[in-house]
Design a protein around this motif. Sequence first.
Motif, PDB file in Angstrom:
ATOM      1  N   ALA A 180      47.907  73.469  23.199  1.00 18.68           N
ATOM      2  CA  ALA A 180      48.562  74.755  22.984  1.00 18.68           C
ATOM      3  C   ALA A 180      50.054  74.563  22.733  1.00 18.68           C
ATOM      4  O   ALA A 180      50.643  75.243  21.882  1.00 18.68           O
ATOM      5  CB  ALA A 180      48.335  75.661  24.180  1.00 18.68           C
ATOM      6  N   LEU A 181      50.674  73.634  23.452  1.00 17.82           N
ATOM      7  CA  LEU A 181      52.107  73.394  23.242  1.00 17.82           C
ATOM      8  C   LEU A 181      52.366  72.759  21.881  1.00 17.82           C
ATOM      9  O   LEU A 181      53.363  73.078  21.227  1.00 17.82           O
ATOM     10  CB  LEU A 181      52.661  72.506  24.356  1.00 17.82           C
ATOM     11  CG  LEU A 181      52.774  73.155  25.737  1.00 17.82           C
ATOM     12  CD1 LEU A 181      53.215  72.128  26.767  1.00 17.82           C
ATOM     13  CD2 LEU A 181      53.730  74.324  25.713  1.00 17.82           C
ATOM     14  N   LEU A 182      51.496  71.872  21.448  1.00 20.69           N
ATOM     15  CA  LEU A 182      51.670  71.259  20.128  1.00 20.69           C
ATOM     16  C   LEU A 182      51.413  72.260  19.014  1.00 20.69           C
ATOM     17  O   LEU A 182      52.076  72.232  17.979  1.00 20.69           O
ATOM     18  CB  LEU A 182      50.737  70.050  19.962  1.00 20.69           C
ATOM     19  CG  LEU A 182      51.189  68.781  20.662  1.00 20.69           C
ATOM     20  CD1 LEU A 182      50.112  67.708  20.532  1.00 20.69           C
ATOM     21  CD2 LEU A 182      52.503  68.283  20.098  1.00 20.69           C
ATOM     22  N   GLY A 183      50.460  73.146  19.201  1.00 17.47           N
ATOM     23  CA  GLY A 183      50.155  74.145  18.187  1.00 17.47           C
ATOM     24  C   GLY A 183      51.125  75.298  18.180  1.00 17.47           C
ATOM     25  O   GLY A 183      51.195  76.065  17.219  1.00 17.47           O
ATOM     26  N   ALA A 205      58.222  65.841  24.717  1.00 21.80           N
ATOM     27  CA  ALA A 205      58.463  67.086  25.452  1.00 21.80           C
ATOM     28  C   ALA A 205      57.143  67.696  25.916  1.00 21.80           C
ATOM     29  O   ALA A 205      57.059  68.248  27.016  1.00 21.80           O
ATOM     30  CB  ALA A 205      59.224  68.074  24.581  1.00 21.80           C
ATOM     31  N   VAL A 206      56.109  67.563  25.095  1.00 20.66           N
ATOM     32  CA  VAL A 206      54.792  68.083  25.480  1.00 20.66           C
ATOM     33  C   VAL A 206      54.250  67.310  26.670  1.00 20.66           C
ATOM     34  O   VAL A 206      53.729  67.888  27.624  1.00 20.66           O
ATOM     35  CB  VAL A 206      53.820  68.020  24.276  1.00 20.66           C
ATOM     36  CG1 VAL A 206      52.397  68.317  24.722  1.00 20.66           C
ATOM     37  CG2 VAL A 206      54.246  68.989  23.199  1.00 20.66           C
ATOM     38  N   VAL A 207      54.379  65.992  26.638  1.00 19.47           N
ATOM     39  CA  VAL A 207      53.897  65.162  27.743  1.00 19.47           C
ATOM     40  C   VAL A 207      54.677  65.488  29.017  1.00 19.47           C
ATOM     41  O   VAL A 207      54.097  65.650  30.094  1.00 19.47           O
ATOM     42  CB  VAL A 207      54.007  63.663  27.387  1.00 19.47           C
ATOM     43  CG1 VAL A 207      53.786  62.796  28.610  1.00 19.47           C
ATOM     44  CG2 VAL A 207      53.037  63.311  26.282  1.00 19.47           C
ATOM     45  N   LEU A 208      55.983  65.596  28.899  1.00 16.98           N
ATOM     46  CA  LEU A 208      56.817  65.905  30.061  1.00 16.98           C
ATOM     47  C   LEU A 208      56.485  67.285  30.634  1.00 16.98           C
ATOM     48  O   LEU A 208      56.309  67.439  31.855  1.00 16.98           O
ATOM     49  CB  LEU A 208      58.295  65.825  29.686  1.00 16.98           C
ATOM     50  CG  LEU A 208      59.282  66.077  30.813  1.00 16.98           C
ATOM     51  CD1 LEU A 208      59.169  64.976  31.862  1.00 16.98           C
ATOM     52  CD2 LEU A 208      60.682  66.136  30.271  1.00 16.98           C
ATOM     53  N   THR A 209      56.356  68.266  29.776  1.00 17.85           N
ATOM     54  CA  THR A 209      56.048  69.622  30.226  1.00 17.85           C
ATOM     55  C   THR A 209      54.660  69.692  30.857  1.00 17.85           C
ATOM     56  O   THR A 209      54.473  70.307  31.906  1.00 17.85           O
ATOM     57  CB  THR A 209      56.141  70.604  29.044  1.00 17.85           C
ATOM     58  OG1 THR A 209      57.439  70.512  28.474  1.00 17.85           O
ATOM     59  CG2 THR A 209      55.876  72.020  29.480  1.00 17.85           C
ATOM     60  N   SER A 210      53.704  69.046  30.229  1.00 14.37           N
ATOM     61  CA  SER A 210      52.335  69.051  30.759  1.00 14.37           C
ATOM     62  C   SER A 210      52.269  68.330  32.105  1.00 14.37           C
ATOM     63  O   SER A 210      51.585  68.783  33.029  1.00 14.37           O
ATOM     64  CB  SER A 210      51.379  68.386  29.781  1.00 14.37           C
ATOM     65  OG  SER A 210      51.344  69.100  28.573  1.00 14.37           O
ATOM     66  N   THR A 211      52.974  67.220  32.229  1.00 13.09           N
ATOM     67  CA  THR A 211      52.967  66.467  33.488  1.00 13.09           C
ATOM     68  C   THR A 211      53.617  67.272  34.605  1.00 13.09           C
ATOM     69  O   THR A 211      53.088  67.338  35.727  1.00 13.09           O
ATOM     70  CB  THR A 211      53.695  65.125  33.305  1.00 13.09           C
ATOM     71  OG1 THR A 211      53.072  64.398  32.251  1.00 13.09           O
ATOM     72  CG2 THR A 211      53.677  64.307  34.575  1.00 13.09           C
ATOM     73  N   LEU A 212      54.746  67.872  34.323  1.00  9.74           N
ATOM     74  CA  LEU A 212      55.430  68.680  35.329  1.00  9.74           C
ATOM     75  C   LEU A 212      54.582  69.881  35.738  1.00  9.74           C
ATOM     76  O   LEU A 212      54.463  70.197  36.929  1.00  9.74           O
ATOM     77  CB  LEU A 212      56.791  69.135  34.807  1.00  9.74           C
ATOM     78  CG  LEU A 212      57.659  69.930  35.769  1.00  9.74           C
ATOM     79  CD1 LEU A 212      58.016  69.069  36.971  1.00  9.74           C
ATOM     80  CD2 LEU A 212      58.903  70.418  35.082  1.00  9.74           C
ATOM     81  N   THR A 213      53.981  70.533  34.768  1.00 10.54           N
ATOM     82  CA  THR A 213      53.115  71.679  35.068  1.00 10.54           C
ATOM     83  C   THR A 213      51.915  71.251  35.897  1.00 10.54           C
ATOM     84  O   THR A 213      51.531  71.931  36.854  1.00 10.54           O
ATOM     85  CB  THR A 213      52.656  72.346  33.763  1.00 10.54           C
ATOM     86  OG1 THR A 213      53.802  72.718  32.998  1.00 10.54           O
ATOM     87  CG2 THR A 213      51.803  73.570  34.034  1.00 10.54           C
ATOM     88  N   ALA A 214      51.310  70.118  35.540  1.00  5.00           N
ATOM     89  CA  ALA A 214      50.159  69.617  36.297  1.00  5.00           C
ATOM     90  C   ALA A 214      50.557  69.284  37.732  1.00  5.00           C
ATOM     91  O   ALA A 214      49.820  69.581  38.677  1.00  5.00           O
ATOM     92  CB  ALA A 214      49.571  68.393  35.612  1.00  5.00           C
ATOM     93  N   TYR A 215      51.710  68.688  37.912  1.00 10.55           N
ATOM     94  CA  TYR A 215      52.180  68.328  39.256  1.00 10.55           C
ATOM     95  C   TYR A 215      52.351  69.574  40.119  1.00 10.55           C
ATOM     96  O   TYR A 215      51.884  69.625  41.263  1.00 10.55           O
ATOM     97  CB  TYR A 215      53.495  67.555  39.157  1.00 10.55           C
ATOM     98  CG  TYR A 215      54.071  67.159  40.485  1.00 10.55           C
ATOM     99  CD1 TYR A 215      53.525  66.107  41.215  1.00 10.55           C
ATOM    100  CD2 TYR A 215      55.150  67.843  41.036  1.00 10.55           C
ATOM    101  CE1 TYR A 215      54.038  65.742  42.439  1.00 10.55           C
ATOM    102  CE2 TYR A 215      55.672  67.486  42.260  1.00 10.55           C
ATOM    103  CZ  TYR A 215      55.117  66.435  42.961  1.00 10.55           C
ATOM    104  OH  TYR A 215      55.621  66.091  44.180  1.00 10.55           O
ATOM    105  N   VAL A 216      52.990  70.586  39.571  1.00 12.45           N
ATOM    106  CA  VAL A 216      53.251  71.809  40.335  1.00 12.45           C
ATOM    107  C   VAL A 216      51.947  72.542  40.630  1.00 12.45           C
ATOM    108  O   VAL A 216      51.690  72.935  41.780  1.00 12.45           O
ATOM    109  CB  VAL A 216      54.240  72.716  39.567  1.00 12.45           C
ATOM    110  CG1 VAL A 216      54.326  74.087  40.208  1.00 12.45           C
ATOM    111  CG2 VAL A 216      55.611  72.071  39.498  1.00 12.45           C
TER     112      VAL A 216
END
Length: 105
Positions: A55-58, A67-78
């Motif tokens: 969804a972030l890439l699209g 940025a997608v990897v960083l955002t996805s990782t941070l979101t997954a952690y939280v």
Amino acid sequence: LPLPMSTHLHMGNRLHDLETVVGTCNRILGSPIPPTFSRMTSRLLCLYLLVLPFALLGFSSSVSPAAVVLTSTLTAYVLCGIDEIGVELEHPFPIMPMQHMSAAA
């Protein structure tokens, strides 16, 4: 020392209130939370985290993959942390040091 009758009545009322609270806590402890609730929220969380990078890439072509990897990782952690807190709150009594607290009193 003899206590006045009003003090005895007040102490009896307080003991009754304490017994009521202990009974309520025992009912909470004895009522299990259906495992389906935990499983369903975990499955929805996994599905959301699986779809999030796509969804972030699209969303925009200007978003970098880093940025997608960083955002996805941070979101997954939280979100996984919040899910784990929810699982721990389902069974609070084994976590709390009740024996140690009662021995100190």
